[in-house]
Enzyme design. Structure first.
Site, short mmCIF file in Angstrom:
data_model
loop_
_atom_site.label_atom_id
_atom_site.label_comp_id
_atom_site.label_asym_id
_atom_site.label_seq_id
_atom_site.Cartn_x
_atom_site.Cartn_y
_atom_site.Cartn_z
N GLU A 1 0.78 -1.23 0.00
CA GLU A 1 0.00 0.00 0.00
C GLU A 1 0.82 1.29 0.00
O GLU A 1 0.37 2.29 -0.56
CB GLU A 1 -0.93 0.00 1.23
CG GLU A 1 -1.97 -1.10 1.25
CD GLU A 1 -3.02 -0.92 0.17
OE1 GLU A 1 -3.40 0.23 -0.12
OE2 GLU A 1 -3.45 -1.93 -0.40
N SER B 1 -47.13 -32.90 39.69
CA SER B 1 -46.75 -33.13 41.09
C SER B 1 -45.52 -32.34 41.50
O SER B 1 -45.23 -32.22 42.69
CB SER B 1 -46.50 -34.63 41.32
OG SER B 1 -47.68 -35.35 41.09
#
Length: 851
Positions: free
Chosen positions: A90, A469
């Site tokens: 770059e 239950s």
């Protein structure tokens, strides 16, 4: 000559005028644009868009939410080879220019003229930083000029290393990866410091065109770009010839690596995300880098995951094989190609992998599970597969593999041991699991279903089902609070309730269909007798019971205003049931469940810390800091005691572990002073006591009997005496439950179908749900000493006649011990074995109609 001189003067003045005009234009533009430029100094405190991260209590990553995958990295941690690679690609004059590189611009122009494309780019890294952080992507002269001005300004105010750090953390590198660290994990599944030269060069080639040079989308172009960068690095003497040759010869090894959490808890992650959306906007939540630390214990969560998976697969196998998911016609000449195409559209579900049957033999099957991986399933992995007929029936046992599968069948397989495979199938039943710390409500583990990707519906928090239950202990606790005792005799006999409005009758029965006559309250609960529960509720009154049950955190609006409440007809989530059981486990204190322990900013600042309501048995007269200090003290002493007892138990292997109250550390005050600073319970608030501690102790005692001699006897395999719990089964076995606990942990399991239907006649709570709880607790309690709930004052233990519930006769051989609140202890002695009059005398507080 005069003409030449004239032309020279004309050219000179023309050039001078053009230069002055250019200078004036630049100056004018600078004066016009400079005031509009953002402050470069803001880059020093810039906040990058970073996803939300959710962790367990022990800091294991559970999930990440956000559009951008980003892992910011300090420039000191960036490999020097990557810096060279990105500069070569770059901006190789980065260290020499002052933000704008005239030579670079000329070189880029020449590349465009000679090759038709720009290889190195005309923008410097500093210009790219200016563009990425401050400017739009529109292609206009003013934006480009702003970019140049900003680049010059950035170079004046930031160091080269600061600029480079901003650059490598901001750039987009494809596949939702922003920044080089995120890209390293996306393409290689590891930290950038672990990448080799070729891999670093590949990532360095992405900023120019993340799509065109993406190794996953365009491997050929990515390879050309990588090799060009390596060539540039060699030309610039960043690497030697040998390194260049070795890197150039390497093949592209990039592959997509999705986020791999350290801990599988997707239902928890979604709970946390949803809760946070009530506090933060999506823009803040998903982009500001928040770190959320939950109360989840990673070891317990993994145990819960495994227990639920094992339990559902076991249930599914008990009911037979439903057949292949689908069947395809394998091409005779290219069967592998046909099988690979079929696998492309299939994905793993939990631990179950998709497979295509390639060959079937008498006692084995050959199947394809990956493009280049075949497995063999032997008879041990096949013989279980009796044909499914219904949830209550299966077909004949298979005699060979031909009875089970055929070529082209798409099936599921499970690796039961290394290289040992079994035929499997995706369970149609579902399960939910919830576990809390009963002392402060911290969510320790949660599972909302078999597989989150297959079904995101969280059954732990969203599926309200009848507990059956499993709800009875709350009714029995209400009875004990209202004058009943564990020895009260209640008739277990048929009863009919007429409903004038519906013109119908309700004839409740016990699960067994049998009736057992007068029964002690304790036995009725650990044997789960329905008719006793109904009579108890009728005796204390529905309104009274609802008011009492509401103390446990249950919404009274969900509680039916009739006697079916005694059998658990109200609908609650496993999360709510587990929170209710926490009150039994901690001795009677209501806790408020929480999962978010703290929230931190991206800088580590604490934005939120939970204030859990914590059990403190001696805080009734305390408030504020004094109460918190007492909570600290009790917890520290309990932890020390736990460790001491554990060491003692390990060294002596004796079952008679000493009681906690006898083994506090010597010099308690000194111990607390030394440890409080590091062990402090921050923001703790004393929990409210909602039931008589003596009633809580008695209920604990009865629920321990559920495991020792009642419907939860399977849990005796854990070999402990500090566990208590209760099974639960609804009509036609549509729901199976088990909730259990000791002082340190409470957990609830539910098993059923999303669309209610019978699980099968045998699939009661103790058969379908309890094994999941056992598997979890076996791991959760490993290395943990047994704990005992402190016995409150004003409780007495006396010998009673098991038939009448009255005081035992002198010398009575079948007498048993029972615990009573002092004011409700029996005063009358049983006159003779099984005397009817004795039983009647013991019911002086119970309405006659119950009998």
């Amino acid at each position: 000559m005069p003409i030449v001189r004239f032309i020279s003067k004309l050219f000179f003045w023309g050039a001078t005028t053009a230069f002055c005009l250019t200078l004036l234009t630049v100056a004018g533009l600078s004066l016009y644009l400079n005031p509009k430029l953002p402050s470069v100094d803001s880059l020093r405190s810039i906040q990058l868009q970073t996803p939300l991260q959710i962790y367990s209590a022990d800091r294991k990553l559970i999930a990440e939410f956000g559009e951008k995958r980003r892992k910011p990295i300090n420039i000191e941690n960036v490999p020097s080879l990557f810096v060279k690679a990105i500069l070569a690609a770059e901006d190789d004059r980065f260290e020499k220019h002052h933000g704008v590189d005239i030579k670079g611009l000329i070189r880029a122009s020449m590349q465009l003229v000679t090759t038709g494309s720009i290889q190195t780019g005309g923008s410097t890294i500093t210009m790219q930083v200016a563009k990425n952080y401050f400017l739009s992507r529109e292609r206009t002269f003013s934006r480009k000029f702003n970019e140049i001005l900003l680049a010059l300004q950035i170079e004046q105010e930031l160091t080269k290393r600061e600029i480079l750090e901003l650059y490598v953390n901001k750039i987009y590198l494809g596949n939702r990866a922003y920044g080089i660290q995120a890209a390293s994990f996306v393409y290689y599944g590891k930290d950038i410091s672990e990448l080799n030269l070729a891999q670093l060069a590949m990532i360095a080639g992405l900023p120019k065109a993340p799509s065109s040079y993406n190794p996953l989308a365009n491997a050929e172009r990515a390879l050309l770009r990588r090799n060009w960068i390596l060539q540039r690095m060699r030309k610039l003497n960043y690497i030697d010839q040998q390194s260049y040759e070795e890197a150039k010869e390497q093949t592209l090894s990039a592959a997509y690596h999705g986020l791999v959490p350290e801990l599988e808890a997707p239902y928890v992650a979604e709970m946390v995300r949803t809760e946070l959306l009530n506090k933060y906007s999506p823009e803040i939540l998903y982009t500001s880098g928040l770190k959320v630390f939950t109360s989840i214990d990673s070891r317990l969560q993994e145990s819960a995951n495994n227990a639920v998976t094992k339990g559902l697969l076991a249930y599914d196998r008990r009911h037979g094989y439903r057949g292949a998911e689908q069947s395809i016609l394998l091409d005779i000449e290219t069967p592998l190609q046909s099988a690979r195409q079929a696998l492309d559209s299939l994905f793993p579900i939990g631990p179950l992998l998709p497979a295509v049957v390639l060959e079937v033999y008498q006692d084995r099957v050959l199947a394809l599970i990956a493009p280049d991986k075949q497995i063999e399933i032997n008879w041990d992995g096949l013989k279980w597969a009796r044909p499914y007929l219904s949830n209550n029936a299966m077909g004949s046992k298979p005699q060979s593999a031909y009875d089970i599968v055929k070529m082209g069948d798409t099936i599921r397989v499970l690796e039961v041991a290394k290289s040992q495979w079994s035929l499997a199938q995706i369970p149609v039943a579902q399960s939910a699991f919830v576990s809390f710390d009963p002392r402060n409500g911290a969510l320790l583990a949660l599972v909302g279903g078999f597989d989150f990707q297959h079904s995101k519906f969280n059954r732990a928090t969203q599926a309200a089902r009848q507990p059956g239950s499993n709800f009875k202990p709350f009714i029995y606790a209400a009875a004990l609070e209202n004058g009943f005792t564990a020895a009260s005799m209640i008739n277990d006999a048929p009863v009919v309730f007429e409903d004038e409005l519906l013109e119908s009758s309700w004839r409740p029965e016990n699960y067994s269909g049998k009736f057992f006559g007068p029964t002690r309250l304790r036995k009725a609960l650990y044997k789960s007798r329905n008719l006793v529960s109904i009579r108890l509720l009728n005796a204390i009154g529905i309104k009274q019971a609802i008011n009492y049950v509401e103390r446990f955190g249950f919404d009274s609006k969900k509680l039916p205003k009739d006697l079916s409440l005694a059998l658990g007809s109200a609908e609650f989530t496993p999360f709510e049931i587990a929170a209710g059981y926490a009150v039994f486990a901690n001795g009677g204190y209501k806790i408020e469940p929480y999962v978010i322990a703290s929230v931190e900013s991206h800088e580590g600042e604490t934005l939120f810390r939970a204030s859990p309501k914590t059990v403190c048995r001696n805080c009734q007269n305390d408030s504020g800091e004094k109460a918190i200090a007492r909570i600290d003290r009790e917890r520290l002493l309990a932890n020390a005691l736990q460790q001491e007892i554990g060491e003692l138990a390990m060294s002596t292997a004796r079952p008679d572990i000493p009681k906690p109250e006898n083994h506090y550390p010597a010099n308690e005050d000194k111990f607390v002073r030394q440890n409080t600073q590091t062990e402090s319970v921050q923001n703790a608030v004393p929990a409210i006591q909602v039931m008589d501690a003596r009633v809580a102790y008695i209920i604990n005692s009865i629920l321990k009997d559920v495991i020792q001699i009642g419907t939860g006897r399977r849990a005796r395999t854990l070999g402990r005496h500090d566990l208590a719990g209760k099974t639960g089964t609804t009509n036609d076995q549509k729901d199976a439950w088990f909730s259990g606990f000791n002082q340190d942990i409470v957990a609830t399991v539910w098993v059923g179908f999303d669309q209610p239907q019978t699980l099968g006649k045998r699939e009661v709570g103790g058969y379908a749900a309890l094994p999941i709880w056992i598997d979890f607790m076996e791991e959760a309690l490993t290395g943990k000493a047994e704990t005992a709930l402190d016995r409150p004052d004003q409780l007495i233990t006396v010998r009673i006649d098991p038939v009448t519930g009255l005081l035992a006769r002198p010398g009575q051989t079948d007498a048993i011990f029972e615990i009573f609140r002092q004011e409700y202890a029996p005063k009358q002695t049983s006159r003779s074995p099984g005397s009817v009059s004795d039983r009647a005398d013991n019911q002086e507080k119970t309405p006659e109609q119950l009998f």
